[in-house]
Design a protein around this motif. Structure first.
Motif, PDB file in Angstrom:
ATOM      1  N   SER A  14       1.539  13.743 -27.807  1.00 32.49           N
ATOM      2  CA  SER A  14       1.359  15.201 -27.782  1.00 32.49           C
ATOM      3  C   SER A  14      -0.095  15.590 -28.011  1.00 32.49           C
ATOM      4  N   ARG A  15      -0.926  14.608 -28.342  1.00 35.82           N
ATOM      5  CA  ARG A  15      -2.333  14.891 -28.607  1.00 35.82           C
ATOM      6  C   ARG A  15      -3.101  15.055 -27.288  1.00 35.82           C
ATOM      7  N   SER A  16      -3.921  16.089 -27.202  1.00 35.72           N
ATOM      8  CA  SER A  16      -4.773  16.265 -26.028  1.00 35.72           C
ATOM      9  C   SER A  16      -5.795  17.348 -26.325  1.00 35.72           C
ATOM     10  N   GLU A 128       3.209   1.186 -25.231  1.00 38.34           N
ATOM     11  CA  GLU A 128       2.766   0.256 -26.266  1.00 38.34           C
ATOM     12  C   GLU A 128       1.441   0.634 -26.901  1.00 38.34           C
ATOM     13  N   HIS A 129       0.575   1.332 -26.162  1.00 38.05           N
ATOM     14  CA  HIS A 129      -0.804   1.518 -26.617  1.00 38.05           C
ATOM     15  C   HIS A 129      -1.189   2.982 -26.819  1.00 38.05           C
ATOM     16  N   GLY A 130      -0.267   3.903 -26.532  1.00 44.04           N
ATOM     17  CA  GLY A 130      -0.630   5.321 -26.553  1.00 44.04           C
ATOM     18  C   GLY A 130      -1.149   5.813 -27.883  1.00 44.04           C
ATOM     19  N   ASP A 131      -0.654   5.267 -28.987  1.00 42.48           N
ATOM     20  CA  ASP A 131      -1.082   5.730 -30.301  1.00 42.48           C
ATOM     21  C   ASP A 131      -2.482   5.253 -30.658  1.00 42.48           C
ATOM     22  N   ALA A 138      -5.217  10.093 -24.698  1.00 44.06           N
ATOM     23  CA  ALA A 138      -3.763  10.190 -24.763  1.00 44.06           C
ATOM     24  C   ALA A 138      -3.249  11.263 -23.815  1.00 44.06           C
ATOM     25  N   GLY A 139      -3.910  12.414 -23.811  1.00 39.50           N
ATOM     26  CA  GLY A 139      -3.493  13.488 -22.921  1.00 39.50           C
ATOM     27  C   GLY A 139      -3.681  13.138 -21.458  1.00 39.50           C
ATOM     28  N   LEU A 140      -4.807  12.504 -21.131  1.00 38.01           N
ATOM     29  CA  LEU A 140      -5.095  12.153 -19.742  1.00 38.01           C
ATOM     30  C   LEU A 140      -4.124  11.098 -19.219  1.00 38.01           C
ATOM     31  N   PHE A 141      -3.918  10.048 -20.003  1.00 34.86           N
ATOM     32  CA  PHE A 141      -3.039   8.963 -19.571  1.00 34.86           C
ATOM     33  C   PHE A 141      -1.597   9.449 -19.448  1.00 34.86           C
ATOM     34  N   THR A 142      -1.142  10.251 -20.405  1.00 39.96           N
ATOM     35  CA  THR A 142       0.226  10.766 -20.362  1.00 39.96           C
ATOM     36  C   THR A 142       0.440  11.632 -19.127  1.00 39.96           C
ATOM     37  N   THR A 143      -0.518  12.507 -18.830  1.00 35.09           N
ATOM     38  CA  THR A 143      -0.399  13.384 -17.669  1.00 35.09           C
ATOM     39  C   THR A 143      -0.448  12.582 -16.375  1.00 35.09           C
ATOM     40  N   PRO A 257       5.808  14.783 -24.983  1.00 41.18           N
ATOM     41  CA  PRO A 257       6.080  14.335 -23.618  1.00 41.18           C
ATOM     42  C   PRO A 257       6.401  12.846 -23.624  1.00 41.18           C
ATOM     43  N   TRP A 258       7.281  12.440 -22.754  1.00 44.78           N
ATOM     44  CA  TRP A 258       7.708  11.038 -22.669  1.00 44.78           C
ATOM     45  C   TRP A 258       7.907  10.711 -21.186  1.00 44.78           C
ATOM     46  N   PRO A 259       6.843  10.338 -20.476  1.00 47.50           N
ATOM     47  CA  PRO A 259       6.913  10.185 -19.020  1.00 47.50           C
ATOM     48  C   PRO A 259       7.540   8.878 -18.569  1.00 47.50           C
TER      49      PRO A 259
END
Length: 335
Positions: A14-16, A128-131, A138-143, A257-259
Protein backbone atom coordinates in the motif's frame (compact mmCIF):
# COMPACT_ATOMS: atom_id res chain seq x y z
CA UNK A 1 -8.58 1.33 29.14
CA UNK A 2 -7.63 -1.18 26.42
CA UNK A 3 -8.50 -0.04 22.90
CA UNK A 4 -9.36 -2.27 19.93
CA UNK A 5 -6.15 -3.03 18.06
CA UNK A 6 -5.35 -1.21 14.81
CA UNK A 7 -2.76 -1.84 12.13
CA UNK A 8 0.63 -0.79 13.45
CA UNK A 9 2.08 -0.01 10.01
CA UNK A 10 1.05 0.55 6.42
CA UNK A 11 0.89 -2.78 4.53
CA UNK A 12 3.94 -3.19 2.30
CA UNK A 13 2.16 -2.97 -1.04
CA UNK A 14 0.00 0.00 0.00
CA UNK A 15 3.06 2.24 0.19
CA UNK A 16 3.58 4.66 -2.70
CA UNK A 17 4.77 8.21 -3.15
CA UNK A 18 4.25 8.31 -6.92
CA UNK A 19 1.62 10.64 -8.43
CA UNK A 20 -0.44 8.47 -10.79
CA UNK A 21 -1.00 11.62 -12.95
CA UNK A 22 -4.17 10.34 -14.59
CA UNK A 23 -4.50 13.48 -16.71
CA UNK A 24 -1.28 12.66 -18.57
CA UNK A 25 -2.58 9.34 -19.91
CA UNK A 26 -4.48 11.16 -22.66
CA UNK A 27 -1.80 13.81 -23.27
CA UNK A 28 0.16 11.91 -25.88
CA UNK A 29 2.30 14.80 -27.01
CA UNK A 30 3.39 15.76 -23.52
CA UNK A 31 4.28 12.20 -22.57
CA UNK A 32 6.28 11.68 -25.75
CA UNK A 33 8.14 14.93 -25.18
CA UNK A 34 9.07 13.87 -21.64
CA UNK A 35 9.91 10.28 -22.61
CA UNK A 36 13.70 10.69 -23.20
CA UNK A 37 14.21 11.74 -19.55
CA UNK A 38 11.80 9.20 -18.05
CA UNK A 39 12.67 6.02 -16.15
CA UNK A 40 11.40 2.55 -16.92
CA UNK A 41 10.51 -0.38 -14.65
CA UNK A 42 11.04 -3.67 -16.51
CA UNK A 43 9.03 -6.78 -15.62
CA UNK A 44 9.89 -10.19 -17.06
CA UNK A 45 7.51 -12.92 -18.20
CA UNK A 46 7.55 -14.43 -14.70
CA UNK A 47 6.51 -11.15 -13.07
CA UNK A 48 9.95 -10.29 -11.65
CA UNK A 49 11.81 -6.98 -11.71
CA UNK A 50 15.50 -6.24 -11.02
CA UNK A 51 16.95 -4.59 -7.90
CA UNK A 52 20.64 -3.73 -7.38
CA UNK A 53 22.55 -6.59 -5.73
CA UNK A 54 26.13 -6.54 -4.39
CA UNK A 55 26.49 -10.26 -3.85
CA UNK A 56 25.24 -10.19 -0.27
CA UNK A 57 22.24 -7.89 -0.06
CA UNK A 58 19.79 -6.08 -2.32
CA UNK A 59 19.12 -2.36 -2.51
CA UNK A 60 15.69 -1.04 -1.47
CA UNK A 61 15.36 0.77 -4.80
CA UNK A 62 14.34 -0.70 -8.14
CA UNK A 63 16.93 -1.04 -10.89
CA UNK A 64 15.10 1.18 -13.36
CA UNK A 65 16.27 1.84 -16.93
CA UNK A 66 16.69 5.08 -18.83
CA UNK A 67 13.75 5.42 -21.21
CA UNK A 68 16.00 6.59 -24.05
CA UNK A 69 17.54 3.11 -24.25
CA UNK A 70 14.18 1.86 -25.58
CA UNK A 71 13.94 4.43 -28.37
CA UNK A 72 13.06 8.04 -29.01
CA UNK A 73 9.42 7.60 -27.94
CA UNK A 74 7.41 5.10 -25.92
CA UNK A 75 7.40 1.70 -27.68
CA UNK A 76 4.22 -0.27 -28.28
CA UNK A 77 3.00 -1.79 -25.03
CA UNK A 78 4.76 0.71 -22.76
CA UNK A 79 2.67 1.52 -19.67
CA UNK A 80 2.67 4.93 -17.98
CA UNK A 81 2.87 4.50 -14.21
CA UNK A 82 3.02 8.09 -12.94
CA UNK A 83 5.30 10.95 -12.01
CA UNK A 84 7.52 12.15 -9.19
CA UNK A 85 9.62 15.27 -8.73
CA UNK A 86 12.34 13.40 -10.61
CA UNK A 87 10.23 12.81 -13.72
CA UNK A 88 7.95 10.23 -15.30
CA UNK A 89 7.94 6.48 -14.69
CA UNK A 90 6.90 3.83 -17.19
CA UNK A 91 6.88 0.04 -17.36
CA UNK A 92 7.94 -2.34 -20.11
CA UNK A 93 6.17 -5.64 -19.50
CA UNK A 94 7.03 -9.26 -20.28
CA UNK A 95 10.65 -8.70 -21.23
CA UNK A 96 12.75 -11.80 -21.83
CA UNK A 97 13.75 -13.71 -18.72
CA UNK A 98 17.16 -12.58 -17.54
CA UNK A 99 19.99 -15.11 -17.84
CA UNK A 100 22.36 -15.61 -14.96
CA UNK A 101 22.90 -17.44 -11.71
CA UNK A 102 19.81 -18.89 -10.04
CA UNK A 103 19.47 -18.35 -6.30
CA UNK A 104 16.98 -20.19 -4.12
CA UNK A 105 15.33 -17.89 -1.59
CA UNK A 106 12.61 -18.35 1.05
CA UNK A 107 9.22 -17.34 -0.29
CA UNK A 108 5.63 -17.67 0.86
CA UNK A 109 5.36 -19.61 4.13
CA UNK A 110 9.04 -20.47 3.79
CA UNK A 111 8.64 -22.29 0.46
CA UNK A 112 11.59 -21.90 -1.89
CA UNK A 113 11.40 -19.50 -4.86
CA UNK A 114 13.99 -18.78 -7.53
CA UNK A 115 15.63 -15.42 -8.22
CA UNK A 116 18.04 -14.66 -11.07
CA UNK A 117 21.29 -12.76 -10.48
CA UNK A 118 22.81 -11.08 -13.51
CA UNK A 119 24.98 -7.99 -14.06
CA UNK A 120 24.87 -6.77 -10.45
CA UNK A 121 21.10 -7.15 -10.25
CA UNK A 122 18.71 -9.66 -8.71
CA UNK A 123 15.38 -10.28 -10.42
CA UNK A 124 12.80 -10.66 -7.65
CA UNK A 125 9.05 -11.23 -7.28
CA UNK A 126 6.68 -8.77 -5.63
CA UNK A 127 5.14 -11.34 -3.29
CA UNK A 128 8.53 -12.31 -1.82
CA UNK A 129 10.40 -9.00 -2.02
CA UNK A 130 7.77 -6.26 -1.91
CA UNK A 131 8.39 -5.35 1.72
CA UNK A 132 12.12 -4.76 1.05
CA UNK A 133 11.50 -2.14 -1.62
CA UNK A 134 11.17 1.57 -0.82
CA UNK A 135 7.83 3.38 -1.01
CA UNK A 136 8.25 4.57 -4.60
CA UNK A 137 9.42 1.17 -5.80
CA UNK A 138 6.63 -0.69 -4.01
CA UNK A 139 3.99 1.48 -5.66
CA UNK A 140 5.58 1.26 -9.10
CA UNK A 141 6.12 -2.50 -9.05
CA UNK A 142 2.64 -3.20 -7.67
CA UNK A 143 0.99 -1.04 -10.33
CA UNK A 144 3.08 -2.49 -13.15
CA UNK A 145 2.26 -6.06 -12.14
CA UNK A 146 -1.44 -5.28 -11.70
CA UNK A 147 -1.63 -3.77 -15.20
CA UNK A 148 0.35 -6.67 -16.68
CA UNK A 149 -2.08 -9.18 -15.22
CA UNK A 150 -5.09 -7.17 -16.41
CA UNK A 151 -3.70 -6.86 -19.94
CA UNK A 152 -3.46 -10.64 -20.14
CA UNK A 153 -7.20 -10.90 -19.41
CA UNK A 154 -8.41 -7.98 -21.52
CA UNK A 155 -7.69 -9.31 -25.00
CA UNK A 156 -11.28 -9.71 -26.14
CA UNK A 157 -14.41 -7.59 -25.81
CA UNK A 158 -16.96 -8.78 -23.26
CA UNK A 159 -19.80 -7.39 -25.42
CA UNK A 160 -19.08 -8.57 -28.97
CA UNK A 161 -16.03 -10.81 -28.63
CA UNK A 162 -13.91 -8.62 -30.85
CA UNK A 163 -10.18 -8.26 -30.31
CA UNK A 164 -9.29 -5.47 -27.89
CA UNK A 165 -6.39 -3.04 -28.02
CA UNK A 166 -4.72 -1.35 -25.06
CA UNK A 167 -4.93 2.47 -25.17
CA UNK A 168 -4.06 5.45 -22.97
CA UNK A 169 -0.66 3.93 -22.33
CA UNK A 170 -1.94 0.88 -20.53
CA UNK A 171 -5.08 2.15 -18.81
CA UNK A 172 -7.88 1.43 -21.32
CA UNK A 173 -8.89 -1.67 -23.29
CA UNK A 174 -10.74 -0.66 -26.47
CA UNK A 175 -12.59 -3.11 -28.71
CA UNK A 176 -11.43 -2.94 -32.34
CA UNK A 177 -14.96 -3.88 -33.54
CA UNK A 178 -17.54 -2.03 -31.43
CA UNK A 179 -15.17 0.49 -29.75
CA UNK A 180 -16.41 -0.46 -26.29
CA UNK A 181 -13.96 0.58 -23.58
CA UNK A 182 -13.04 -1.21 -20.37
CA UNK A 183 -10.74 -0.17 -17.55
CA UNK A 184 -8.43 -2.11 -15.22
CA UNK A 185 -10.42 -4.42 -12.96
CA UNK A 186 -9.86 -4.91 -9.26
CA UNK A 187 -11.67 -7.69 -7.44
CA UNK A 188 -12.50 -6.91 -3.78
CA UNK A 189 -11.60 -9.62 -1.28
CA UNK A 190 -12.18 -9.53 2.46
CA UNK A 191 -9.46 -10.82 4.80
CA UNK A 192 -10.55 -11.10 8.43
CA UNK A 193 -8.67 -11.73 11.66
CA UNK A 194 -10.98 -13.54 14.08
CA UNK A 195 -10.11 -13.42 17.78
CA UNK A 196 -12.02 -14.76 20.77
CA UNK A 197 -14.43 -12.72 22.88
CA UNK A 198 -12.24 -12.42 26.00
CA UNK A 199 -11.65 -8.77 26.84
CA UNK A 200 -11.34 -6.22 24.03
CA UNK A 201 -8.81 -7.92 21.75
CA UNK A 202 -9.17 -11.52 22.83
CA UNK A 203 -6.59 -14.01 24.04
CA UNK A 204 -6.62 -16.35 21.02
CA UNK A 205 -6.75 -15.92 17.24
CA UNK A 206 -8.30 -18.32 14.71
CA UNK A 207 -5.91 -19.36 11.91
CA UNK A 208 -6.30 -21.88 9.12
CA UNK A 209 -4.23 -23.75 6.55
CA UNK A 210 -5.41 -23.81 2.95
CA UNK A 211 -5.66 -27.20 1.30
CA UNK A 212 -2.65 -26.55 -0.96
CA UNK A 213 -0.41 -24.86 1.63
CA UNK A 214 2.68 -26.50 3.16
CA UNK A 215 2.58 -28.09 6.60
CA UNK A 216 2.70 -25.52 9.39
CA UNK A 217 1.43 -22.65 7.19
CA UNK A 218 -1.33 -20.63 8.83
CA UNK A 219 -3.12 -17.40 8.04
CA UNK A 220 -6.28 -15.48 8.73
CA UNK A 221 -9.40 -16.22 6.69
CA UNK A 222 -10.23 -14.55 3.39
CA UNK A 223 -12.60 -14.70 0.43
CA UNK A 224 -13.97 -12.72 -2.50
CA UNK A 225 -16.94 -10.38 -2.20
CA UNK A 226 -19.99 -11.64 -4.06
CA UNK A 227 -22.36 -9.56 -6.19
CA UNK A 228 -24.81 -7.58 -4.07
CA UNK A 229 -22.88 -8.25 -0.86
CA UNK A 230 -21.49 -5.78 1.68
CA UNK A 231 -17.95 -6.17 2.96
CA UNK A 232 -19.11 -6.98 6.49
CA UNK A 233 -21.57 -9.57 5.21
CA UNK A 234 -18.79 -11.13 3.14
CA UNK A 235 -16.59 -11.47 6.23
CA UNK A 236 -19.35 -13.20 8.18
CA UNK A 237 -20.27 -15.50 5.28
CA UNK A 238 -16.72 -16.54 4.39
CA UNK A 239 -15.79 -17.40 7.98
CA UNK A 240 -18.99 -19.39 8.44
CA UNK A 241 -18.43 -21.23 5.15
CA UNK A 242 -14.74 -21.96 5.72
CA UNK A 243 -14.63 -22.91 9.41
CA UNK A 244 -18.28 -22.97 10.57
CA UNK A 245 -17.94 -20.10 13.05
CA UNK A 246 -20.38 -17.22 13.59
CA UNK A 247 -18.67 -13.87 14.21
CA UNK A 248 -19.78 -10.44 15.34
CA UNK A 249 -18.31 -6.96 15.84
CA UNK A 250 -16.86 -6.93 12.32
CA UNK A 251 -14.73 -3.77 11.95
CA UNK A 252 -12.45 -2.37 9.25
CA UNK A 253 -8.67 -2.24 9.68
CA UNK A 254 -7.09 -1.26 6.35
CA UNK A 255 -6.44 -2.38 2.79
CA UNK A 256 -3.73 -3.47 0.40
CA UNK A 257 -3.55 -4.06 -3.36
CA UNK A 258 -2.73 -7.69 -4.15
CA UNK A 259 -2.13 -8.11 -7.91
CA UNK A 260 -2.24 -11.93 -7.90
CA UNK A 261 -3.91 -11.53 -10.26
CA UNK A 262 -6.03 -8.42 -9.53
CA UNK A 263 -7.34 -8.17 -5.98
CA UNK A 264 -7.68 -5.49 -3.33
CA UNK A 265 -7.47 -7.05 0.12
CA UNK A 266 -9.82 -5.36 2.60
CA UNK A 267 -8.72 -6.12 6.15
CA UNK A 268 -11.21 -6.61 8.98
CA UNK A 269 -11.27 -7.92 12.54
CA UNK A 270 -14.12 -9.82 14.17
CA UNK A 271 -14.96 -11.62 17.43
CA UNK A 272 -16.19 -15.17 18.00
CA UNK A 273 -16.70 -17.58 20.85
CA UNK A 274 -14.16 -20.40 21.13
CA UNK A 275 -16.97 -22.69 22.30
CA UNK A 276 -18.19 -23.07 18.71
CA UNK A 277 -17.11 -26.29 16.98
CA UNK A 278 -14.90 -25.84 13.91
CA UNK A 279 -16.40 -27.28 10.70
CA UNK A 280 -13.87 -27.08 7.86
CA UNK A 281 -14.83 -26.47 4.23
CA UNK A 282 -14.05 -29.72 2.42
CA UNK A 283 -11.30 -29.34 -0.16
CA UNK A 284 -10.60 -25.73 0.82
CA UNK A 285 -9.43 -25.71 4.45
CA UNK A 286 -7.06 -28.45 5.63
CA UNK A 287 -6.72 -27.34 9.27
CA UNK A 288 -7.95 -24.61 11.59
CA UNK A 289 -7.04 -23.95 15.23
CA UNK A 290 -7.13 -21.26 17.89
CA UNK A 291 -3.67 -19.95 18.82
CA UNK A 292 -2.70 -17.96 21.91
CA UNK A 293 -1.00 -14.59 21.73
CA UNK A 294 2.16 -16.17 23.14
CA UNK A 295 2.21 -18.76 20.34
CA UNK A 296 1.91 -16.07 17.69
CA UNK A 297 4.62 -13.94 19.27
CA UNK A 298 6.91 -16.98 19.36
CA UNK A 299 6.21 -17.66 15.68
CA UNK A 300 7.14 -14.09 14.80
CA UNK A 301 10.36 -14.43 16.79
CA UNK A 302 11.27 -17.63 14.92
CA UNK A 303 10.49 -16.03 11.59
CA UNK A 304 12.89 -13.17 12.26
CA UNK A 305 15.76 -15.66 12.44
CA UNK A 306 17.20 -16.76 9.11
CA UNK A 307 17.02 -20.31 7.86
CA UNK A 308 14.43 -22.87 6.87
CA UNK A 309 11.45 -23.23 9.24
CA UNK A 310 11.70 -26.17 11.62
CA UNK A 311 9.52 -29.16 10.72
CA UNK A 312 6.07 -28.66 12.18
CA UNK A 313 6.78 -25.05 13.16
CA UNK A 314 4.02 -22.49 12.81
CA UNK A 315 4.61 -20.54 9.57
CA UNK A 316 2.98 -17.12 9.30
CA UNK A 317 2.20 -15.15 6.11
CA UNK A 318 5.05 -13.34 4.35
CA UNK A 319 6.10 -9.76 5.03
CA UNK A 320 4.44 -8.44 1.86
CA UNK A 321 0.99 -9.59 2.99
CA UNK A 322 -1.51 -7.51 4.92
CA UNK A 323 -2.28 -10.72 6.85
CA UNK A 324 1.12 -10.48 8.54
CA UNK A 325 0.55 -6.83 9.46
CA UNK A 326 -2.82 -7.73 10.96
CA UNK A 327 -1.39 -10.62 12.97
CA UNK A 328 1.53 -8.59 14.26
CA UNK A 329 -0.78 -5.78 15.37
CA UNK A 330 -3.02 -8.25 17.22
CA UNK A 331 -0.04 -10.01 18.82
CA UNK A 332 1.33 -6.71 20.14
CA UNK A 333 -2.02 -5.56 21.54
CA UNK A 334 -3.31 -6.04 25.05
CA UNK A 335 -6.24 -8.48 25.54
Amino acid sequence: MTEPFQLGSVPALSRSDVDRAEELRVDTERLRTRWPKARVVVVDVQGRTPVPYDGERTSPSLAVRDAATFGEEPPDGAVFLGSTDDGDYWAILDVDVAEGETLRLPGRFGAVVEAIVSGGEMWVGLREHGDRIDDAGAGLFTTALALRNWHRRARFCAKCGGESRIAQYGWVSRCSSCQREEYPRTDPAVICLVHDDVGVNGEHVLLARGATWPEGARSVLAGFVEAGESLEACARREILEEVGVDVDNVRYLGSQPWPFPRSIMLGFAARASRDQPLRLADGEIAEAHWYSREEIRAAFARGERRGEPEPGALRLPGNSSIARVMLRAWAQASP
